[in-house]
Motif scaffolding. Structure first.
Motif, PDB file in Angstrom:
ATOM      1  N   ALA A  94     -58.634  18.436  -6.423  1.00 26.86           N
ATOM      2  CA  ALA A  94     -58.050  18.532  -7.678  1.00 26.86           C
ATOM      3  C   ALA A  94     -57.788  19.941  -8.175  1.00 26.86           C
ATOM      4  CB  ALA A  94     -58.741  17.958  -8.488  1.00 26.86           C
TER       5      ALA A  94
ATOM      6  N   SER B  16     -54.365  25.924 -12.360  1.00 28.32           N
ATOM      7  CA  SER B  16     -54.438  24.977 -11.216  1.00 28.32           C
ATOM      8  C   SER B  16     -53.967  25.698  -9.869  1.00 28.32           C
ATOM      9  CB  SER B  16     -54.017  23.824 -11.295  1.00 28.32           C
ATOM     10  OG  SER B  16     -52.695  23.576 -11.609  1.00 28.32           O
TER      11      SER B  16
ATOM     12  N   ASP C 172     -61.682  21.614  -3.567  1.00 30.23           N
ATOM     13  CA  ASP C 172     -61.437  20.370  -4.299  1.00 30.23           C
ATOM     14  C   ASP C 172     -60.009  20.053  -4.267  1.00 30.23           C
ATOM     15  OD1 ASP C 172     -61.285  18.451  -6.256  1.00 30.23           O
ATOM     16  OD2 ASP C 172     -62.914  19.381  -7.374  1.00 30.23           O
TER      17      ASP C 172
ATOM     18  N   PRO D 180     -58.874  24.291  -6.556  1.00 30.12           N
ATOM     19  CA  PRO D 180     -59.979  25.155  -5.915  1.00 30.12           C
ATOM     20  C   PRO D 180     -60.920  25.588  -7.075  1.00 30.12           C
ATOM     21  CG  PRO D 180     -58.086  26.267  -5.808  1.00 30.12           C
ATOM     22  CD  PRO D 180     -57.705  24.920  -6.082  1.00 30.12           C
ATOM     23  N   TRP D 181     -62.196  25.840  -7.012  1.00 29.80           N
ATOM     24  CA  TRP D 181     -63.147  26.392  -7.920  1.00 29.80           C
ATOM     25  C   TRP D 181     -64.350  27.043  -7.031  1.00 29.80           C
ATOM     26  CZ3 TRP D 181     -67.862  23.885  -7.755  1.00 29.80           C
ATOM     27  CH2 TRP D 181     -67.945  22.660  -7.556  1.00 29.80           C
TER      28      TRP D 181
ATOM     29  N   VAL E  57     -64.906  26.366  -3.290  1.00 29.68           N
ATOM     30  CA  VAL E  57     -64.894  25.024  -2.981  1.00 29.68           C
ATOM     31  C   VAL E  57     -63.509  24.343  -2.953  1.00 29.68           C
ATOM     32  CG1 VAL E  57     -65.626  22.873  -3.810  1.00 29.68           C
ATOM     33  CG2 VAL E  57     -66.996  24.739  -4.246  1.00 29.68           C
TER      34      VAL E  57
ATOM     35  N   ARG F 253     -70.099  27.196 -11.884  1.00 22.92           N
ATOM     36  CA  ARG F 253     -68.888  26.752 -11.489  1.00 22.92           C
ATOM     37  C   ARG F 253     -67.796  27.546 -12.109  1.00 22.92           C
ATOM     38  NH1 ARG F 253     -65.550  21.257 -12.777  1.00 22.92           N
ATOM     39  NH2 ARG F 253     -63.805  21.382 -11.132  1.00 22.92           N
TER      40      ARG F 253
END
Length: 102
Positions: free
Chosen positions: A53, A13, A51, A55-56, A49, A7
């Motif tokens: 919360a 963020s 997400d 992206p990663w 991804v 990951r």
């Protein structure tokens, strides 16, 4: 074969919405680097991804039993650039269905 779930965490963020030119250049090299590892058969899948919360990036590595992910991760252009990216590396217990052994 051993498999790893990797990951990639961005430096903040708000990335990639406020990517700097230096980060964009490193990300371009990052994509090329992992595409080449995929051609070598060391990567099963990789990509961003989305997400909620934040992206990663995801990479699932497929390495020989004596292979370790550290060298691949350390040579990633976003890591080498020293601009705040980091990887979490998690060994996978199993991958199903099992890859064919040609």
């Amino acid at each position: 074969m051993k498999h790893y779930c990797c990951r990639l965490l961005a430096p903040r963020s708000t990335f990639p919405g406020d990517m700097t030119p230096a980060e964009a250049a490193a990300m371009h090299e990052h994509v090329g680097y992992w595409r080449e590892r995929m051609r070598e058969g060391k990567v099963v899948v990789f990509g961003p991804v989305l997400d909620p919360a934040g992206p990663w990036g995801l990479a699932v590595l497929q390495l020989p039993d004596d292979g370790e992910p550290g060298a691949l991760i350390d040579h990633d252009p976003v890591i080498r650039a020293g601009i705040g990216f980091r990887f979490e590396i998690h060994p996978m217990q199993a991958v199903l269905p099992e890859p064919s052994r040609d």
